[in-house]
Design a protein around this motif. Sequence first.
Motif, PDB file in Angstrom:
ATOM      1  N   HIS D  12       0.803  -1.224   0.000  1.00 50.09           N
ATOM      2  CA  HIS D  12       0.000   0.000   0.000  1.00 50.09           C
ATOM      3  C   HIS D  12       0.836   1.274   0.000  1.00 50.09           C
ATOM      4  O   HIS D  12       0.335   2.348   0.300  1.00 50.09           O
ATOM      5  N   ASN D  13       2.126   1.146  -0.266  1.00 54.21           N
ATOM      6  CA  ASN D  13       2.912   2.369  -0.432  1.00 54.21           C
ATOM      7  C   ASN D  13       3.936   2.120  -1.538  1.00 54.21           C
ATOM      8  O   ASN D  13       4.242   0.977  -1.883  1.00 54.21           O
ATOM      9  N   PRO D  14       4.490   3.160  -2.107  1.00 50.80           N
ATOM     10  CA  PRO D  14       5.235   3.007  -3.366  1.00 50.80           C
ATOM     11  C   PRO D  14       6.711   2.649  -3.199  1.00 50.80           C
ATOM     12  O   PRO D  14       7.517   3.020  -4.041  1.00 50.80           O
ATOM     13  N   TRP D  15       7.059   1.939  -2.099  1.00 47.49           N
ATOM     14  CA  TRP D  15       8.480   1.666  -1.867  1.00 47.49           C
ATOM     15  C   TRP D  15       9.124   0.873  -3.001  1.00 47.49           C
ATOM     16  O   TRP D  15      10.312   1.056  -3.277  1.00 47.49           O
ATOM     17  N   ARG D  16       8.353  -0.031  -3.629  1.00 44.82           N
ATOM     18  CA  ARG D  16       8.957  -0.807  -4.724  1.00 44.82           C
ATOM     19  C   ARG D  16       9.407   0.106  -5.872  1.00 44.82           C
ATOM     20  O   ARG D  16      10.428  -0.135  -6.505  1.00 44.82           O
ATOM     21  N   ASN D  17       8.612   1.146  -6.136  1.00 43.17           N
ATOM     22  CA  ASN D  17       8.996   2.045  -7.226  1.00 43.17           C
ATOM     23  C   ASN D  17      10.315   2.738  -6.947  1.00 43.17           C
ATOM     24  O   ASN D  17      11.155   2.897  -7.836  1.00 43.17           O
ATOM     25  N   GLU D  18      10.507   3.172  -5.705  1.00 40.74           N
ATOM     26  CA  GLU D  18      11.786   3.808  -5.362  1.00 40.74           C
ATOM     27  C   GLU D  18      12.958   2.897  -5.675  1.00 40.74           C
ATOM     28  O   GLU D  18      13.985   3.308  -6.202  1.00 40.74           O
ATOM     29  N   ILE D  19      12.801   1.626  -5.296  1.00 42.59           N
ATOM     30  CA  ILE D  19      13.895   0.675  -5.522  1.00 42.59           C
ATOM     31  C   ILE D  19      14.109   0.444  -7.011  1.00 42.59           C
ATOM     32  O   ILE D  19      15.241   0.456  -7.505  1.00 42.59           O
ATOM     33  N   ARG D  20      13.022   0.260  -7.728  1.00 47.26           N
ATOM     34  CA  ARG D  20      13.155  -0.015  -9.174  1.00 47.26           C
ATOM     35  C   ARG D  20      13.791   1.171  -9.887  1.00 47.26           C
ATOM     36  O   ARG D  20      14.649   1.007 -10.758  1.00 47.26           O
ATOM     37  N   GLU D  21      13.354   2.382  -9.512  1.00 46.95           N
ATOM     38  CA  GLU D  21      13.904   3.565 -10.187  1.00 46.95           C
ATOM     39  C   GLU D  21      15.384   3.766  -9.875  1.00 46.95           C
ATOM     40  O   GLU D  21      16.176   4.101 -10.749  1.00 46.95           O
ATOM     41  N   GLU D  22      15.733   3.516  -8.612  1.00 44.92           N
ATOM     42  CA  GLU D  22      17.142   3.621  -8.224  1.00 44.92           C
ATOM     43  C   GLU D  22      17.993   2.626  -9.027  1.00 44.92           C
ATOM     44  O   GLU D  22      19.092   2.944  -9.477  1.00 44.92           O
ATOM     45  N   ALA D  23      17.456   1.408  -9.197  1.00 41.51           N
ATOM     46  CA  ALA D  23      18.204   0.387  -9.934  1.00 41.51           C
ATOM     47  C   ALA D  23      18.359   0.778 -11.395  1.00 41.51           C
ATOM     48  O   ALA D  23      19.414   0.570 -12.006  1.00 41.51           O
ATOM     49  N   VAL D  24      17.308   1.347 -11.954  1.00 42.20           N
ATOM     50  CA  VAL D  24      17.401   1.818 -13.336  1.00 42.20           C
ATOM     51  C   VAL D  24      18.419   2.947 -13.429  1.00 42.20           C
ATOM     52  O   VAL D  24      19.261   2.984 -14.332  1.00 42.20           O
ATOM     53  N   GLY D  25      18.366   3.841 -12.446  1.00 41.73           N
ATOM     54  CA  GLY D  25      19.304   4.954 -12.443  1.00 41.73           C
ATOM     55  C   GLY D  25      20.755   4.499 -12.415  1.00 41.73           C
ATOM     56  O   GLY D  25      21.625   5.094 -13.051  1.00 41.73           O
ATOM     57  N   LEU D  26      21.012   3.411 -11.697  1.00 40.13           N
ATOM     58  CA  LEU D  26      22.372   2.880 -11.597  1.00 40.13           C
ATOM     59  C   LEU D  26      22.661   1.838 -12.674  1.00 40.13           C
ATOM     60  O   LEU D  26      23.740   1.264 -12.711  1.00 40.13           O
ATOM     61  N   ALA D  27      21.678   1.592 -13.522  1.00 49.20           N
ATOM     62  CA  ALA D  27      21.845   0.616 -14.617  1.00 49.20           C
ATOM     63  C   ALA D  27      22.275  -0.751 -14.099  1.00 49.20           C
ATOM     64  O   ALA D  27      23.131  -1.418 -14.681  1.00 49.20           O
TER      65      ALA D  27
END
Lengths: 146, 146, 146, 146, 146, 146, 146, 146
Positions: D12-27
């Motif tokens: 019920h909160n967007p923590w997964r998105n933070e992780i996914r975006e960080e991973a994309v950011g770091l390739a």
Amino acid sequence: MELTIYLAGEIHNPWRNEIREEAVGLALPITFTGPMEDHDRSDQIGEEILGSQLSKIAKDEAASSINNLRTQILLSKADIVIAYFGEQYKQWNSAMDAATAIAMSKPVIIIRDEKLHHPLKELANKAQVVVETPEQALRAIAYIFE
Amino acid sequence: MELTIYLAGEIHNPWRNEIREEAVGLALPITFTGPMEDHDRSDQIGEEILGSQLSKIAKDEAASSINNLRTQILLSKADIVIAYFGEQYKQWNSAMDAATAIAMSKPVIIIRDEKLHHPLKELANKAQVVVETPEQALRAIAYIFE
Amino acid sequence: MELTIYLAGEIHNPWRNEIREEAVGLALPITFTGPMEDHDRSDQIGEEILGSQLSKIAKDEAASSINNLRTQILLSKADIVIAYFGEQYKQWNSAMDAATAIAMSKPVIIIRDEKLHHPLKELANKAQVVVETPEQALRAIAYIFE
Amino acid sequence: MELTIYLAGEIHNPWRNEIREEAVGLALPITFTGPMEDHDRSDQIGEEILGSQLSKIAKDEAASSINNLRTQILLSKADIVIAYFGEQYKQWNSAMDAATAIAMSKPVIIIRDEKLHHPLKELANKAQVVVETPEQALRAIAYIFE
Amino acid sequence: MELTIYLAGEIHNPWRNEIREEAVGLALPITFTGPMEDHDRSDQIGEEILGSQLSKIAKDEAASSINNLRTQILLSKADIVIAYFGEQYKQWNSAMDAATAIAMSKPVIIIRDEKLHHPLKELANKAQVVVETPEQALRAIAYIFE
Amino acid sequence: MELTIYLAGEIHNPWRNEIREEAVGLALPITFTGPMEDHDRSDQIGEEILGSQLSKIAKDEAASSINNLRTQILLSKADIVIAYFGEQYKQWNSAMDAATAIAMSKPVIIIRDEKLHHPLKELANKAQVVVETPEQALRAIAYIFE
Amino acid sequence: MELTIYLAGEIHNPWRNEIREEAVGLALPITFTGPMEDHDRSDQIGEEILGSQLSKIAKDEAASSINNLRTQILLSKADIVIAYFGEQYKQWNSAMDAATAIAMSKPVIIIRDEKLHHPLKELANKAQVVVETPEQALRAIAYIFE
Amino acid sequence: MELTIYLAGEIHNPWRNEIREEAVGLALPITFTGPMEDHDRSDQIGEEILGSQLSKIAKDEAASSINNLRTQILLSKADIVIAYFGEQYKQWNSAMDAATAIAMSKPVIIIRDEKLHHPLKELANKAQVVVETPEQALRAIAYIFE
């Protein structure tokens, strides 16, 4: 067939380079992994990620939890572990990595100078191969591909 | 419930006696095992049984194969391993025994002086409990029986 | 045949007594184990053994390392785990103990009021038996001895 | 090296998105998996596939058998599990997933606000790393690739 | 040495008695276990403990969860499984018990009339020994004690 | 502590007696097990229990299924395996028993005359200890009890 | 993520086609494996490869050793097993395959008509999901990919 | 699906070529591995890498530690082991490789002339399939791909 080899132990001498270069020279399909080789970074990684800790031991705990996360993943993906023992430092984590790999049924090759044999004798007895130079270790690996 | 506890590590100080006496004082149903505590005998056991060997390394190999036979049996029968680390010697076999027990899913209690924490930090992180004195280790065990 | 049963979960109501008394009434050869039932002692055990810690989290870490030592030994010796879930508290360690036992191939019996089924549904699906009262749990055990 | 990481817990909160975006950011070469994030669908999946059930508990059982099928497959393919604990809900299946991964020798990183440490202390002690934010969790993962 | 032997399969003929009597006659130190032999009780045990269920399938589920609890414990304590196959009934749980024991590395002896060999051929090939009478099964066991 | 030791290999010379007598002389708490030592009975056991078979190979299959039942049970209960290799016969089942024990993480002691080392070299390398006489094997065992 | 699914059981009706077509319709990345579906070939494979055997049982043994080789490899590579039970035949090898997969910690989905629930109840209780049609089984699988 | 098959045993006759050619003829996606087939190199590999040793036994130990490194890696990556037994030599390492694979739950196919059945009977009973010619072994493998 490709092999993944974890290079455990001593990060203050260039033994890993000798092995990597030898593997490149023989064109062996090997991926090498290993611990963080930058000693300072390995000591600081806990506070770098988790922030300042309340004591030296808490700082060590934070760092080791992250170093061990790294090692657990890399060891679990390794086919073989090569562990180098030198004369300096306690090297208890090198002994730990080698023993863990053996208990996981992964073959371990120990590199050590002959004069270190006595304190290493029980670990050497459990290792699959014991050699004196990185080049010998790599030649034992190369034999698997023949 | 009875527990069997393997006391790994350092054989040049009387820490095992402290633990055994404390257990007797508390009337805990514990059987203690451990390595051969007579250092010389541990070094000579290979030649004692198999006869004279051709080199120091061959002598070490013979001794360690028999020491490891002993350790393998006693570790496999242990419920818990307590490992003591001191300041002297390489103690690579202590690190090996602790790491092997952890990999076998047996809980390990490490006893070490606070100042040894840094070189032990990765092993400490994998141990279940880290203490500074034999008495603390025994009290953690006693808590299981409460 | 004798069985050892670990009674996981809730320490603020007398459900364990009901089970123990029922077992005595039926003269079943069962040894019951479980967590430290004195909540305060369970929270203080880290500082009691290791001395004062630098923060609440460090105190919790010290306590949990010793509570988990206890649980690891007792779970490893258990044939069956009975886990009680109530309405109060987070009870994440109860869920952890039940899931750990299931992953170790030990059968788990869950006791919970029917109205707790929804949040427990995934764990209930992995448990071997789900009941509503301690007496039902004991009767399922008694059936093994018939 | 590629890693697969299962993101357990709180939907019920967007923590997964933070992780996914960080991973994309770091390739980083990471594949993320996790539970069905649509809460309603997760609750209805049993009746959706198997048809109407006779009671709420039967409906829950049907749903959980299919949710657990999903989790069993995805956990078995994961290299690491990151579990997020929040303040709401029982989150017993999050604790179950984390404990199951630990029992399968997969490293677990727990994300929780500091104030949740006390009820999580036993699970935190068994986790490999405990952090407070999704970004910290991802940085610990990134360190494996350095 | 004492052995525990689980007698799986068919509960509508007296084959277990033949084996037990033969073992008594030879004074072999064997403990025999097995499923609930009272068919009705085995079918009713779910409702007996958990109360009336909403459907025949729910009743079966309740009963089988408790029958499987019993079997899981008794199989885990068995050294050997003897499984009898007759001509009547589906006997899928007998095949399940035998296959489970084989997957747990426990030796299985199958008793079946020769004319049942064809439908049993894959299971027979995985069993350690295949015989036609209870007496032959017991004689194979007796040979272990010689 | 009591140990159970399986004595594998050669049944045409009295090496087992030497070991048993030595153990009695030292009052060691050891239970010895091993294969059927009556060669004829071992070859006939299949037809003895199952009746006449249609070919020599079918007779061998019947016998070996029952001999392997015996070995599987006794090996599973053994703490240590001592395997004797002599100059006559193929002794493939001795090599099989030793390799099986090693794969089950049970320590193996090989007894062989020095001149047999070359054909045994790979198995010797996997064994925990290699000796030349039964007395040496027993002395290595005795060292565990010191 | 790609999944490999072993389709165990009944080879006399076209249920496998329904599943395969549904998977193609949904474009799911699944590889399906299963037993030899040509019944005659499955019965003759022993004599086809090894030549004429001396009895019907010897012929069955030869065939089953090769059928089991096939199943052992394909099961070991499967992520999930779907087992179909019908009204005809003994189907003991279907029960064996399902139970073996469960013991190997692979999730099993059983497809059976509701009226077969009673004889299947113990196996159904150990399966992860029980459905009535091939389409339902495939939809449970599809949910994993969402 | 691709399979990796380790070809254990006898290196003095061309049986491996027959199998490889047959597999090529049938276009099967199989990777074959096996021991060093140059007998001299296999005997010399210890001294080749580690230098001159002090005795024939030390030379054998050095060679076998490296041969076993090779075998351990290749066996761990194999799906199936085919082991050929001939009439000459002790072939204890062939029996060791076959037994090790069986203990690792990998199916083993034994190739032997019928007249060797008697000394091989216990190993044959544990193998999944026993054949007389390399071609038969390959046909059993081909059946897996049908």
